[in-house]
Design an enzyme around this catalytic site. Structure first.
Site, PDB file in Angstrom:
ATOM      1  N   HIS A  21     -62.778  -3.884 136.909  1.00 32.99           N
ATOM      2  CA  HIS A  21     -61.932  -3.993 135.711  1.00 32.99           C
ATOM      3  C   HIS A  21     -61.744  -2.607 135.079  1.00 32.99           C
ATOM      4  O   HIS A  21     -62.544  -1.702 135.278  1.00 32.99           O
ATOM      5  CB  HIS A  21     -62.541  -4.964 134.701  1.00 32.99           C
ATOM      6  CG  HIS A  21     -63.870  -4.540 134.147  1.00 32.99           C
ATOM      7  ND1 HIS A  21     -65.041  -4.618 134.861  1.00 32.99           N
ATOM      8  CD2 HIS A  21     -64.213  -4.035 132.936  1.00 32.99           C
ATOM      9  CE1 HIS A  21     -66.046  -4.186 134.123  1.00 32.99           C
ATOM     10  NE2 HIS A  21     -65.569  -3.814 132.949  1.00 32.99           N
ATOM     11  N   HIS A  22     -60.659  -2.450 134.342  1.00 30.36           N
ATOM     12  CA  HIS A  22     -60.234  -1.188 133.713  1.00 30.36           C
ATOM     13  C   HIS A  22     -59.790  -0.144 134.742  1.00 30.36           C
ATOM     14  O   HIS A  22     -59.646   1.033 134.396  1.00 30.36           O
ATOM     15  CB  HIS A  22     -61.326  -0.582 132.815  1.00 30.36           C
ATOM     16  CG  HIS A  22     -61.751  -1.444 131.671  1.00 30.36           C
ATOM     17  ND1 HIS A  22     -60.994  -2.477 131.173  1.00 30.36           N
ATOM     18  CD2 HIS A  22     -62.892  -1.410 130.905  1.00 30.36           C
ATOM     19  CE1 HIS A  22     -61.638  -3.043 130.167  1.00 30.36           C
ATOM     20  NE2 HIS A  22     -62.784  -2.428 129.990  1.00 30.36           N
ATOM     21  N   ASP A  49     -68.004  -1.599 127.913  1.00 27.38           N
ATOM     22  CA  ASP A  49     -69.189  -1.855 128.731  1.00 27.38           C
ATOM     23  C   ASP A  49     -69.634  -0.649 129.541  1.00 27.38           C
ATOM     24  O   ASP A  49     -70.816  -0.481 129.825  1.00 27.38           O
ATOM     25  CB  ASP A  49     -68.988  -3.090 129.628  1.00 27.38           C
ATOM     26  CG  ASP A  49     -67.811  -2.950 130.591  1.00 27.38           C
ATOM     27  OD1 ASP A  49     -66.930  -2.121 130.340  1.00 27.38           O
ATOM     28  OD2 ASP A  49     -67.784  -3.693 131.590  1.00 27.38           O
ATOM     29  N   ASP A 105     -44.737   4.979 104.331  1.00 24.83           N
ATOM     30  CA  ASP A 105     -44.970   3.585 104.720  1.00 24.83           C
ATOM     31  C   ASP A 105     -44.786   3.385 106.222  1.00 24.83           C
ATOM     32  O   ASP A 105     -45.557   2.660 106.864  1.00 24.83           O
ATOM     33  CB  ASP A 105     -44.073   2.625 103.922  1.00 24.83           C
ATOM     34  CG  ASP A 105     -42.596   3.024 103.937  1.00 24.83           C
ATOM     35  OD1 ASP A 105     -42.256   4.129 104.420  1.00 24.83           O
ATOM     36  OD2 ASP A 105     -41.765   2.225 103.454  1.00 24.83           O
ATOM     37  N   GLY A 130     -46.906  16.381 115.726  1.00 26.08           N
ATOM     38  CA  GLY A 130     -46.059  15.536 114.880  1.00 26.08           C
ATOM     39  C   GLY A 130     -46.144  14.052 115.173  1.00 26.08           C
ATOM     40  O   GLY A 130     -45.123  13.366 115.177  1.00 26.08           O
ATOM     41  N   ASN A 160     -40.721   4.316 100.816  1.00 25.25           N
ATOM     42  CA  ASN A 160     -39.282   4.557 100.698  1.00 25.25           C
ATOM     43  C   ASN A 160     -38.523   3.731 101.736  1.00 25.25           C
ATOM     44  O   ASN A 160     -37.485   4.143 102.243  1.00 25.25           O
ATOM     45  CB  ASN A 160     -38.950   6.057 100.797  1.00 25.25           C
ATOM     46  CG  ASN A 160     -39.703   6.744 101.932  1.00 25.25           C
ATOM     47  OD1 ASN A 160     -40.164   6.088 102.867  1.00 25.25           O
ATOM     48  ND2 ASN A 160     -39.827   8.050 101.850  1.00 25.25           N
ATOM     49  N   GLU A 184     -36.425  10.114 109.679  1.00 22.21           N
ATOM     50  CA  GLU A 184     -35.466   9.858 110.769  1.00 22.21           C
ATOM     51  C   GLU A 184     -34.074   9.597 110.211  1.00 22.21           C
ATOM     52  O   GLU A 184     -33.070  10.006 110.799  1.00 22.21           O
ATOM     53  CB  GLU A 184     -35.921   8.662 111.607  1.00 22.21           C
ATOM     54  CG  GLU A 184     -37.375   8.708 112.074  1.00 22.21           C
ATOM     55  CD  GLU A 184     -37.654   9.813 113.079  1.00 22.21           C
ATOM     56  OE1 GLU A 184     -36.757  10.614 113.367  1.00 22.21           O
ATOM     57  OE2 GLU A 184     -38.788   9.882 113.572  1.00 22.21           O
ATOM     58  N   GLU A 194     -59.029   3.182 119.873  1.00 22.31           N
ATOM     59  CA  GLU A 194     -59.295   4.503 120.453  1.00 22.31           C
ATOM     60  C   GLU A 194     -58.339   5.581 119.960  1.00 22.31           C
ATOM     61  O   GLU A 194     -58.735   6.741 119.814  1.00 22.31           O
ATOM     62  CB  GLU A 194     -59.236   4.421 121.984  1.00 22.31           C
ATOM     63  CG  GLU A 194     -60.370   3.641 122.618  1.00 22.31           C
ATOM     64  CD  GLU A 194     -60.097   2.146 122.768  1.00 22.31           C
ATOM     65  OE1 GLU A 194     -60.931   1.445 123.380  1.00 22.31           O
ATOM     66  OE2 GLU A 194     -59.044   1.670 122.257  1.00 22.31           O
ATOM     67  N   GLY A 246     -39.064   2.617 104.952  1.00 30.74           N
ATOM     68  CA  GLY A 246     -38.822   2.909 106.363  1.00 30.74           C
ATOM     69  C   GLY A 246     -38.929   4.370 106.731  1.00 30.74           C
ATOM     70  O   GLY A 246     -39.565   5.162 106.041  1.00 30.74           O
TER      71      GLY A 246
END
Length: 553
Positions: A113-114, A27, A433, A406, A460, A466, A50, A462
């Site tokens: 608001h916000h 708004d 994925d 990254g 693969n 990591e 956003e 997941g």
């Protein structure tokens, strides 16, 4: 309709080469948006959220040189902040416009608001100061001059600028600009230039061999054509790092490949580190692209060209732009080139794949075979980016990665932004994925706008990158299993998308051949072994794992 601040801002964005404004309506920015919609040369591009809008603007800026982002106050701008920070880290000029509450309500300290409910309307501007090079809270009195200042500073430093636009200020009367915005280059002191020329000439003359290592800052400051012309006229062995891949025509003689410190292919490592002198243009050595700072380049062995300074050996010369430095270095090298070994190197080819099973090795071989001149390739952080580092790109390819910031999921909305910038070029998106689950909503926007990207989704199971760093079997590296090939239809009621799920190399090759000229959005789910990673990523994750576990004593 009378000319107002909103019109002035939109005109100035357009002058900066921006033809699209990414964002989400709220708004506090709707009044401004009416002027965007009415503008003949700036198109509104709504995004699903956003954060995605910020990523899309980043992808657009990598193609067009600058971009603009619109969010609403507080909730919207904070959602976008991660994407804006990535643009700051990797030097992209994004003009972030925040629609703010009416200036009179702000002066009265109303609990709107916000907001945080404390009457302070500058919390988020203070946060934005950390990830932008110029900020302004616009008023009727300062709006035009501040808009110019923030846009010019963002373009000059190649980093984001922030404009807080209260809803009533957007409608305040303004005068049309009398002259165009122009980034003026500060001329270096003649004595400094002469001292640099003398020092560089001596260094180049004493060197038995010279190599050029250039990276992403050379792209950001518009030196791609200049460097390519240099390599065409006076070829020397040359390479880029992952962040600047695509800077050179990789099919030309003398191109070594992607330099990654100790993780480089032996011919690339020898070609750069074994040179008597290495001219580094626009290079930042970061952990992931050097396999944990494993580059072996001494101060005495290098000339370093940065945006506003040049170093020869241990001596710095400040106030010299990259373009000025190259204008001096190129003829100095041309004068000596006859005494250097001929630059005939070619990048290492991917090793032949003969097993027939679909793994990382076979996948990258298939991608290499499918690349075309002029493609836009986006590779998300993880197995995608580090596998793509070994590709040899055809001429005219734009390559987009984000190895410094990254942020996983970046490339999917960035592909939306890149395709918006260049609708007639083929977009290849390579994304895991785990990454895709963060930002998949923009599939709907791509289809709404009739885009035709080729999305290669690496399934693969997941967070494989990591797993390679730590906890290969830990459940925190698992993700929910999605039915990927049904998502495009779920995200657009008029979807014409084509989808495939491939588990064999021959299947993948057949699909990629069909997608040489895509007619609609295509999503290819590529099923890969859970623990399989590209060779470069193996070296990088090893160094990251050690770095993360180091104890300070």
């Amino acid at each position: 309709m009378r000319y107002c601040v909103a019109d002035y801002l939109v005109d100035r964005l357009n002058e900066a080469g921006i033809g699209h404004l990414f964002g989400v309506p709220g708004d506090y920015n709707l009044v401004f948006l009416d002027h965007v919609i009415a503008h003949p040369r700036l198109a509104w591009v709504g995004c699903a959220n956003e954060l995605n809008a910020a990523y899309a603007a980043d992808g657009y800026a990598r193609c067009k040189g600058a971009a603009a982002l619109l969010t609403t106050f507080g909730v919207g701008e904070l959602s976008a902040l991660n994407g804006v920070a990535g643009s700051y880290a990797e030097h992209l000029p994004i003009i972030h416009i925040v629609g703010a509450p009416n200036s009179h309500a702000q002066q009265r300290g109303e609990l709107l608001h916000h907001t945080l409910g404390d009457g302070d309307f500058r919390h988020f501007l203070r946060i934005a100061e950390e990830v932008s090079v110029a900020q302004a809270s616009l008023t009727p009195a300062n709006a035009c001059s501040e808009i110019d200042r923030v846009i010019l500073e963002a373009l000059r430093q190649q980093r984001p600028g922030y404009l807080l636009l209260p809803s009533d200020v957007a409608e305040a009367p303004a005068t049309r600009p009398s002259k165009r915005l122009a980034v003026s280059e500060t001329a270096a002191e003649p004595a400094t230039l002469e001292a640099f020329r003398h020092c560089a000439q001596a260094k180049i003359a004493e060197s038995r061999s010279v190599a050029l290592l250039a990276d992403f800052l050379a792209q950001r400051y518009g030196l791609q054509k200049t460097l390519q012309q240099w390599m065409n006229s006076t070829p020397v062995p040359h390479a880029s790092l992952l962040m600047g891949k695509g800077l050179f025509d990789e099919s030309q003689p003398g191109f070594l490949g992607t330099y990654s410190g100790a993780a480089s292919q032996p011919p690339v490592k020898q070609g750069i580190e074994g040179a008597g002198l290495v001219i580094c243009v626009g290079v930042k050595f970061t952990d992931t692209i050097t396999a944990g700072f494993s580059q072996k380049l001494s101060l005495q062995q290098t000339i370093e060209v940065q945006p506003n300074a040049v170093r020869v050996g241990e001596r710095w010369f400040s106030g010299i732009s990259m373009a000025q430095a190259i204008a001096i270095l190129q003829p100095l090298c041309a004068r000596q080139a006859a005494s250097w070994p001929e630059a005939t190197q070619r990048p290492p080819a991917l090793p032949a794949c003969e097993s027939g099973k679909l793994d990382q090795h076979a996948f990258w071989q298939a991608i290499q075979n499918a690349l075309q001149p002029g493609d836009i390739i986006l590779a998300d952080q993880g197995t995608a980016a580090f596998g793509a580092a070994a590709l040899t790109l055809p001429a005219g390819v734009t390559f987009i990665v984000q190895p410094l910031w990254g942020s996983i999921g970046f490339t999917l909305p960035a592909a939306f932004g890149a395709q918006t910038a260049w609708p007639n070029r083929r977009v290849l998106l390579l994304i895991g994925d785990g990454s895709a689950q963060l930002t998949i909503q923009e599939l709907g926007s791509m289809q709404r706008d009739g885009q035709k990207p080729v999305i290669l989704l690496l399934n693969n199971e997941g967070y494989t990158v990591e797993r390679a760093i730590h906890g290969p079997e830990q459940r925190y590296n698992d993700i929910a299993a999605w039915d990927w090939t049904r998502l495009p239809q779920a995200m657009n009621v008029d979807s014409l998308a084509e989808c495939w799920r491939v588990t064999e190399t021959a299947q993948l090759a057949a699909v990629l051949e069909k997608l040489a000229s895509p007619e609609r959005l295509a999503l290819v789910e590529v099923v890969l072994p859970k623990q399989d990673i590209p060779e470069l990523l193996r070296a990088v994750t090893s160094s990251l794992g050690k770095g993360n576990s180091e104890m300070e004593h």
